[in-house]
Design a protein around this motif. Structure first.
Motif, PDB file in Angstrom:
ATOM      1  N   VAL A   1       0.779  -1.205  -0.017  1.00  0.00           N
ATOM      2  CA  VAL A   1      -0.046  -0.219   0.132  1.00  0.00           C
ATOM      3  C   VAL A   1       0.859   1.218   0.072  1.00  0.00           C
ATOM      4  CG1 VAL A   1      -0.177  -0.110   2.631  1.00  0.00           C
ATOM      5  CG2 VAL A   1      -1.865   1.016   1.206  1.00  0.00           C
ATOM      6  N   LEU A   2       0.570   2.422  -0.778  1.00  0.00           N
ATOM      7  CA  LEU A   2       1.485   3.537  -0.938  1.00  0.00           C
ATOM      8  C   LEU A   2       0.284   4.474  -1.129  1.00  0.00           C
ATOM      9  CD1 LEU A   2       1.533   4.892  -3.983  1.00  0.00           C
ATOM     10  CD2 LEU A   2       3.350   3.036  -4.381  1.00  0.00           C
ATOM     11  N   THR A   3       0.614   5.859  -0.366  1.00  0.00           N
ATOM     12  CA  THR A   3      -0.019   6.970  -0.787  1.00  0.00           C
ATOM     13  C   THR A   3       0.880   7.952  -1.641  1.00  0.00           C
ATOM     14  OG1 THR A   3       0.742   7.949   1.516  1.00  0.00           O
ATOM     15  CG2 THR A   3      -1.260   6.926   1.293  1.00  0.00           C
ATOM     16  N   SER A   4       0.303   8.737  -2.433  1.00  0.00           N
ATOM     17  CA  SER A   4       0.954   9.467  -3.469  1.00  0.00           C
ATOM     18  C   SER A   4       0.500  10.716  -3.914  1.00  0.00           C
ATOM     19  CB  SER A   4       1.067   8.685  -4.988  1.00  0.00           C
ATOM     20  OG  SER A   4       1.747   9.346  -5.758  1.00  0.00           O
ATOM     21  N   GLY A   5       1.261  11.859  -4.206  1.00  0.00           N
ATOM     22  CA  GLY A   5       0.684  12.989  -4.418  1.00  0.00           C
ATOM     23  C   GLY A   5       0.301  13.889  -3.278  1.00  0.00           C
ATOM     24  N   GLY A   6      -0.424  14.963  -3.723  1.00  0.00           N
ATOM     25  CA  GLY A   6      -0.888  15.687  -2.486  1.00  0.00           C
ATOM     26  C   GLY A   6      -1.592  14.935  -1.331  1.00  0.00           C
ATOM     27  N   ASP A   7      -1.116  15.049   0.079  1.00  0.00           N
ATOM     28  CA  ASP A   7      -2.005  14.445   1.001  1.00  0.00           C
ATOM     29  C   ASP A   7      -3.252  14.987   1.374  1.00  0.00           C
ATOM     30  OD1 ASP A   7      -1.589  16.427   3.884  1.00  0.00           O
ATOM     31  OD2 ASP A   7      -0.438  16.690   2.372  1.00  0.00           O
ATOM     32  N   SER A   8      -4.234  14.074   1.887  1.00  0.00           N
ATOM     33  CA  SER A   8      -5.335  14.410   2.203  1.00  0.00           C
ATOM     34  C   SER A   8      -5.747  13.857   3.422  1.00  0.00           C
ATOM     35  CB  SER A   8      -6.339  14.199   1.081  1.00  0.00           C
ATOM     36  OG  SER A   8      -6.509  12.753   0.704  1.00  0.00           O
TER      37      SER A   8
ATOM     38  N   VAL B   1      -2.963   1.849  -4.346  1.00  0.00           N
ATOM     39  CA  VAL B   1      -2.384   3.104  -4.402  1.00  0.00           C
ATOM     40  C   VAL B   1      -3.559   4.119  -3.922  1.00  0.00           C
ATOM     41  CG1 VAL B   1      -1.595   4.832  -6.098  1.00  0.00           C
ATOM     42  CG2 VAL B   1      -1.068   2.360  -6.096  1.00  0.00           C
ATOM     43  N   VAL B   2      -3.391   5.139  -2.798  1.00  0.00           N
ATOM     44  CA  VAL B   2      -4.204   6.059  -2.489  1.00  0.00           C
ATOM     45  C   VAL B   2      -3.667   7.357  -3.038  1.00  0.00           C
ATOM     46  CG1 VAL B   2      -5.343   6.895  -0.595  1.00  0.00           C
ATOM     47  CG2 VAL B   2      -4.619   4.488  -0.441  1.00  0.00           C
ATOM     48  N   GLY B   3      -4.507   7.922  -3.619  1.00  0.00           N
ATOM     49  CA  GLY B   3      -4.094   9.202  -4.223  1.00  0.00           C
ATOM     50  C   GLY B   3      -5.150   9.921  -5.372  1.00  0.00           C
ATOM     51  N   GLY B   4      -4.542  10.890  -5.998  1.00  0.00           N
ATOM     52  CA  GLY B   4      -5.354  11.813  -7.184  1.00  0.00           C
ATOM     53  C   GLY B   4      -4.941  11.158  -8.414  1.00  0.00           C
TER      54      GLY B   4
ATOM     55  N   VAL C   1      -7.462   3.951  -4.860  1.00  0.00           N
ATOM     56  CA  VAL C   1      -8.333   4.480  -4.186  1.00  0.00           C
ATOM     57  C   VAL C   1      -8.096   6.145  -4.151  1.00  0.00           C
ATOM     58  CG1 VAL C   1      -9.030   4.721  -1.643  1.00  0.00           C
ATOM     59  CG2 VAL C   1      -8.007   2.579  -2.682  1.00  0.00           C
ATOM     60  N   PRO C   2      -9.272   6.678  -4.457  1.00  0.00           N
ATOM     61  CA  PRO C   2      -9.476   8.203  -4.606  1.00  0.00           C
ATOM     62  C   PRO C   2      -9.162   9.040  -3.031  1.00  0.00           C
ATOM     63  CG  PRO C   2     -11.655   7.326  -4.487  1.00  0.00           C
ATOM     64  CD  PRO C   2     -10.703   6.185  -4.575  1.00  0.00           C
ATOM     65  N   GLY C   3      -7.802   9.650  -3.221  1.00  0.00           N
ATOM     66  CA  GLY C   3      -7.592  10.477  -2.110  1.00  0.00           C
ATOM     67  C   GLY C   3      -7.237  11.750  -2.324  1.00  0.00           C
ATOM     68  N   THR C   4      -7.977  12.787  -2.597  1.00  0.00           N
ATOM     69  CA  THR C   4      -7.596  14.123  -2.807  1.00  0.00           C
ATOM     70  C   THR C   4      -8.593  14.848  -2.287  1.00  0.00           C
ATOM     71  OG1 THR C   4      -7.171  15.586  -4.671  1.00  0.00           O
ATOM     72  CG2 THR C   4      -8.626  13.612  -5.054  1.00  0.00           C
ATOM     73  N   ILE C   5      -8.142  16.203  -1.951  1.00  0.00           N
ATOM     74  CA  ILE C   5      -9.363  17.121  -1.457  1.00  0.00           C
ATOM     75  C   ILE C   5     -10.025  17.840  -2.288  1.00  0.00           C
ATOM     76  CG2 ILE C   5      -7.760  17.540   0.663  1.00  0.00           C
ATOM     77  CD1 ILE C   5      -7.370  20.376  -0.475  1.00  0.00           C
TER      78      ILE C   5
ATOM     79  N   ARG D   1      -5.616  21.123   3.480  1.00  0.00           N
ATOM     80  CA  ARG D   1      -5.274  19.843   3.450  1.00  0.00           C
ATOM     81  C   ARG D   1      -5.010  19.088   4.863  1.00  0.00           C
ATOM     82  NH1 ARG D   1      -0.486  19.124  -1.185  1.00  0.00           N
ATOM     83  NH2 ARG D   1      -1.846  19.439  -2.909  1.00  0.00           N
ATOM     84  N   GLY D   2      -4.680  19.943   5.931  1.00  0.00           N
ATOM     85  CA  GLY D   2      -4.524  19.301   7.435  1.00  0.00           C
ATOM     86  C   GLY D   2      -5.909  19.183   8.098  1.00  0.00           C
ATOM     87  N   GLY D   3      -5.477  18.877   9.279  1.00  0.00           N
ATOM     88  CA  GLY D   3      -6.554  18.507  10.246  1.00  0.00           C
ATOM     89  C   GLY D   3      -7.032  17.204  10.205  1.00  0.00           C
ATOM     90  N   SER D   4      -7.695  16.910  11.647  1.00  0.00           N
ATOM     91  CA  SER D   4      -8.375  15.342  11.753  1.00  0.00           C
ATOM     92  C   SER D   4      -9.506  15.296  11.035  1.00  0.00           C
ATOM     93  CB  SER D   4      -8.781  15.633  13.037  1.00  0.00           C
ATOM     94  OG  SER D   4      -9.492  14.118  13.516  1.00  0.00           O
ATOM     95  N   PRO D   5      -9.327  14.219  10.032  1.00  0.00           N
ATOM     96  CA  PRO D   5     -10.688  13.805   8.994  1.00  0.00           C
ATOM     97  C   PRO D   5     -12.072  13.890   9.794  1.00  0.00           C
ATOM     98  CG  PRO D   5      -9.331  11.907   9.530  1.00  0.00           C
ATOM     99  CD  PRO D   5      -8.455  13.093  10.023  1.00  0.00           C
TER     100      PRO D   5
END
Length: 319
Positions: A6-13, A99-102, A122-126, A252-256
């Motif tokens: 599992v990896l996260t990529s691009g801008g965090d969300s 892959v979690v990201g945009g 997996v779609p992860g982007t604000i 982009r920050g803060g507790s979800p």
């Protein structure tokens, strides 16, 4: 399939950690081993890969950002870089990858898929700009962060009889500006998908001012223009006193939010289910509260579209 990564990529969300947690725990529940790839595709190329246990993802569901970190990686856009990544996956015996990201992250997953390596996106982007899903992980949290700021700005705008231009993220997609503008009662919303008429905006602001309106909120997506630039246009057209707030990376920050934690948990677990079924090259999403998956290559041929009826409603309510 007995070993996945599992990896996260691009801008965090916000919510990425919840997704990673779901992937790890769902996989372990089904007697699979999980390896975390640190620093996105850059870490994949360099072999920055470690086995994750149940405790590795404890106490992270409420945290923003990503415990796996993230990085941009130009090298992975090349076939040589992609081959290096695949060699690392083989070295660790990893048979499938989540892959979690945009959009950029999906393109990396698409490349691996075309090389014959099973990947699930997996779609992860604000920005909420990934086709094939109603919502992306992090959008709800970012939206609530913006709304909180708008409510505070409205207080000072009213006290000083000013027009406030609030610049939010959204280079190519205006969902944050549109949703936050509608929820925050903005008089004007500027998004990349729809052009704007300066004369119309000026007339609306002047009309409100003449009837005694004490403030105006103007929401601008960064892909349209900068808040400072638009402030100058407003000043020239109306001579109203304006101030600019650029919210920037606070979005982009803060507790979800609870919604993002639940969405991330469902999508992360669903990605593992697809790998267990021997599927790869898929992108998961949610539509009408039902989990769905699409061909990841087909998803990347689609274009994000804005909710036009919601945009029209925002104009009707801002008279």
């Amino acid at each position: 399939m007995k070993r996945i990564g599992v990896l996260t990529s691009g801008g965090d969300s916000p919510g990425m950690n919840a997704a990673v947690r779901a992937v790890v725990r769902k996989a372990i529940f089904h007697d699979m081993e999980v390896y975390g790839v640190y620093n996105g595709y850059s870490g994949l190329i360099s072999g920055n890969i470690k086995k994750l246990e149940l405790g590795s993802v404890g106490d992270i569901i409420h945290r923003g950002g990503t415990m796996l970190y993230s990085a941009r990686c130009e090298e992975f856009k090349t076939k040589e870089g992609q081959q290096k990544g695949i060699e690392q996956l083989k070295k660790f015996g990893i048979e499938g990858l989540v892959v979690v990201g945009g959009d950029g992250s999906y393109r990396g997953a698409k490349a691996l898929t075309e090389h014959g390596f099973p990947c699930i996106g997996v779609p992860g982007t604000i920005d909420n700009d990934i086709p094939g899903t109603d919502y992306t992980i992090g959008f709800d949290t970012a939206l609530n962060t913006v709304i909180d700021a708008v409510d505070k700005i409205r207080d000072t705008a009213t006290s000083h009889d000013r027009a406030f231009i609030i610049e939010v993220m959204g280079r190519d997609a205006g969902d944050i500006a549109l949703w936050a503008g509608l929820a925050g009662g903005a008089e004007t919303i500027l998004i990349p998908e729809v052009g704007y008429d300066m004369d119309e905006i000026a007339a609306r602001l002047k009309s409100g001012h003449e009837r005694g309106k004490k403030h105006s909120i103007i929401m601008v997506a960064e892909g349209v223009c900068s808040g400072v630039e638009f402030s100058k246009q407003i000043k020239e057209a109306t001579d109203l006193d304006t101030r600019v707030s650029v919210l920037g990376h606070i979005q982009r920050g803060g507790s979800p939010t609870a919604a993002d934690r639940v969405l991330a948990s469902r999508l992360g677990a669903f990605a593992v289910e697809l790998l267990l079924q021997g599927k790869g090259g898929r992108a998961v999403g949610i539509e009408k509260n039902e989990l769905i998956d699409h061909d990841i290559i087909e998803i990347l041929t689609r274009k994000h579209s804005v909710n036009q009826s919601m945009y029209n409603l925002s104009k009707e309510l801002s008279i």
